[in-house]
Structures are given as C-alpha cells and as structure tokens.
Design an enzyme around this catalytic site. Structure first.
Site: not given
Ligand code: MN
Ligand code: MN
Length: 299
Positions: A85, A96, A156, A164, A189, A285
């Site tokens: 990630d 992200d 998010h 977030h 995600e 994600e």
């Molecule tokens: Mn992430």
């Molecule tokens: Mn994330």
C-alpha cells in the site's frame, strides 16, 4: 477544482503508479520487507514526491499498517501473500494505491477477489452515485468468490494533508443515501479474506505514528524527535524507521521518545491490523477524482 490542484493530484498519482510498477519488478521471494520499503520510498522522493505514509507491507493475515523497522529482517517468501500500500503526496495532495502479490498459486482466487471488487466499484464512480451501491458491488464480487469482505475497513475521502476523511466507502452493504460529489477525491479499497471479515489492532506491532497535538514535552530527546516530526511529516503518518534513520537514533532511543510523545497525547499510533480469525487478506486500491469522466489518478 483549481487546475493547479488537479495537476498536483495527477502528478502524485503518476509517481505512485511508477512506484507500484517498480515494486512489482523487485518483489521476489527472498527479498526483505525493509529492502522493498527503502527502495520504493527512495524512488518516490527521487521522482519529486514524498511518501504520504510509510510504505505498508502487510503479510498474510495482516491487512494493513505494517511497515518495517530500521533493522527489520522479515523476508517475503514464496508461501506469503503481501499487500503493498503506497501513498505519495505533492504539497499535501495525496495519491493512495494498493495491490496484492503472491508467488503461491493457492492465493490466486483471493487476490482476484479484491481486484475484481475494485474494478466493479470503479465502474460505478460518478457524481451523484450512491455510496451504498458501490459498497454492495464490492461485497457481491468478493462473496461470489466465496470469500468475505473486511467489514471494519473502508475506503475514504482525501483532502490536502488529510489521509482519511469523509466519505467512508464501506466494503459491505450499508443503508443511507450518501452520494459521491463532483471533485471529491476518494480512495476505494476492497479487502477480501478467507477469514471472518473483521480486523483488530495488533498492539504488539506498532511501527506507524501520526502527529496529533503539538504540546510542550519534558525531555530533550523527545523534543528533538517532535521537532523532526513537525518539520518533516506535518500531519501525515510516519514510520518509526524514518526517525531512527533521520536522527541516527537506536530503536530503543526512538521507541522511548515516541512513548513519551504518545503518553503526552502528542502523537497517535496506527497499530498493525490483523484479521481476527487469522484469515489471509488481499487488498486493491485506487484514488479517484469524482467527475462525469472520473480521473483514476493511480491507474
Ligand atoms: Mn492505501
Ligand atoms: Mn486508503
């Protein structure tokens, strides 16, 4: 959205994409998690971005929030399933993105489940889309693989220097009429698991922290660490490893200073997140700018 801001989101996404591409080249059985994190975070900086959070490298039943410490010797083996990630920011504008890798064919279905769930969710993104429909699509795809979505992890919103924020995008069916809005920046995600579909915090494994309140602190050592955090990471999550390396401190000195900052309510922690029934976990994600023609910055 102002053009200048849009371009920063797009540039952050481009760097994250390149970082993911490079990680896919170097991750082979036998590599240490530390080598992966050091190389990819360095590459992000070379390309003109900053890591928006430490590279998360979560093995097997860990869903998220594991990042190696400065002397971590954990090795990725041909039996493991690894979530990578990756976060990048340009002046606080964040990309992200995550994917899952394994060299064990037993995990192919699990990896496909979160990947296909993300694809199904992305197809539904547009201004006015009901979040509950996106969540239902994620749940349905994962269950069609006879696996479970992780209920207490969600996608998010993203804002400048905020990792977030609203809206939450659950990976299971929800009620309500919340809708996506034009120019929202969101991360979707899906997490799939062979286990029950719940994670808990693993208090024995805390390698990621975040600044919460700047307040006076007693010891010089903790003050030095606090100054370093304020100057380098602002409100974005940081790794214990970054403090150890940046200030040339031992793991012991670093943990002592971080403990003092935590006990004074100055920093918060992101413990590693473990599936409660020790089920294996996969994750995919992407970051999307919501528009009639959505911009998936990390794809
Ligand atoms: Mn992430
Ligand atoms: Mn994330």
């Amino acid at each position: 959205m102002e053009e200048e801001i849009l371009q920063k989101y797009i540039q952050a996404g481009k760097i994250a994409k390149e970082a993911v591409k490079e990680s896919k080249k170097i991750i082979k059985p036998g590599i240490t998690l530390l080598e992966i994190a050091d190389k990819i975070e360095a590459l992000i900086r070379e390309m003109g971005g900053q890591p928006a959070f430490p590279l998360n490298l979560s093995l097997n039943d860990l869903a998220a929030h594991y990042t190696p410490t400065a002397k971590d010797q954990t090795i990725f083996t041909d039996k493991d399933i690894l979530k990578v990630d990756c976060g990048v920011h340009i002046n606080g504008y964040i990309a992200d993105t995550a994917y899952t890798v394994s060299f064990n064919p037993d995990h192919t279905g699990l990896i496909k489940a979160s990947e296909e769930a993300l694809d199904a969710a992305l197809d539904l993104v547009r201004p006015g889309a009901h979040i509950r429909k996106i969540s239902a699509a994620i749940e349905d795809v994962i269950k069609s693989h006879e696996l479970n979505p992780i209920e207490n992890l969600t996608g998010h919103g993203l804002e400048k220097y905020i990792q977030h924020t609203e809206p939450a995008i659950p990976n299971i069916r929800i009620e309500g009429n919340a809708k996506l809005e034009e120019d929202q920046v969101i991360a979707i995600e899906p997490f799939a698991t062979s286990g029950r579909g719940l994670i808990k915090e693993s208090s024995a494994q805390i390698m990621i922290f975040v600044l919460e309140n700047v307040r006076p602190v007693r010891s010089q050592a903790a003050r030095n660490v606090l100054n370093y955090i304020v100057e380098n990471f602002a409100t974005l999550p940081f790794a214990q490893r970054w403090i150890e390396n940046g200030l040339k401190l031992s793991e012991f000195q670093t943990r002592l200073a971080l403990k003092e900052l935590r006990d004074n309510g100055i920093i918060g922690e992101y413990p590693a997140l473990k599936e409660i029934s020790s089920g294996l976990v996969s994750q995919h994600e992407h970051t999307i700018i919501v528009k009639d023609d959505p911009i998936i910055t990390t794809r």
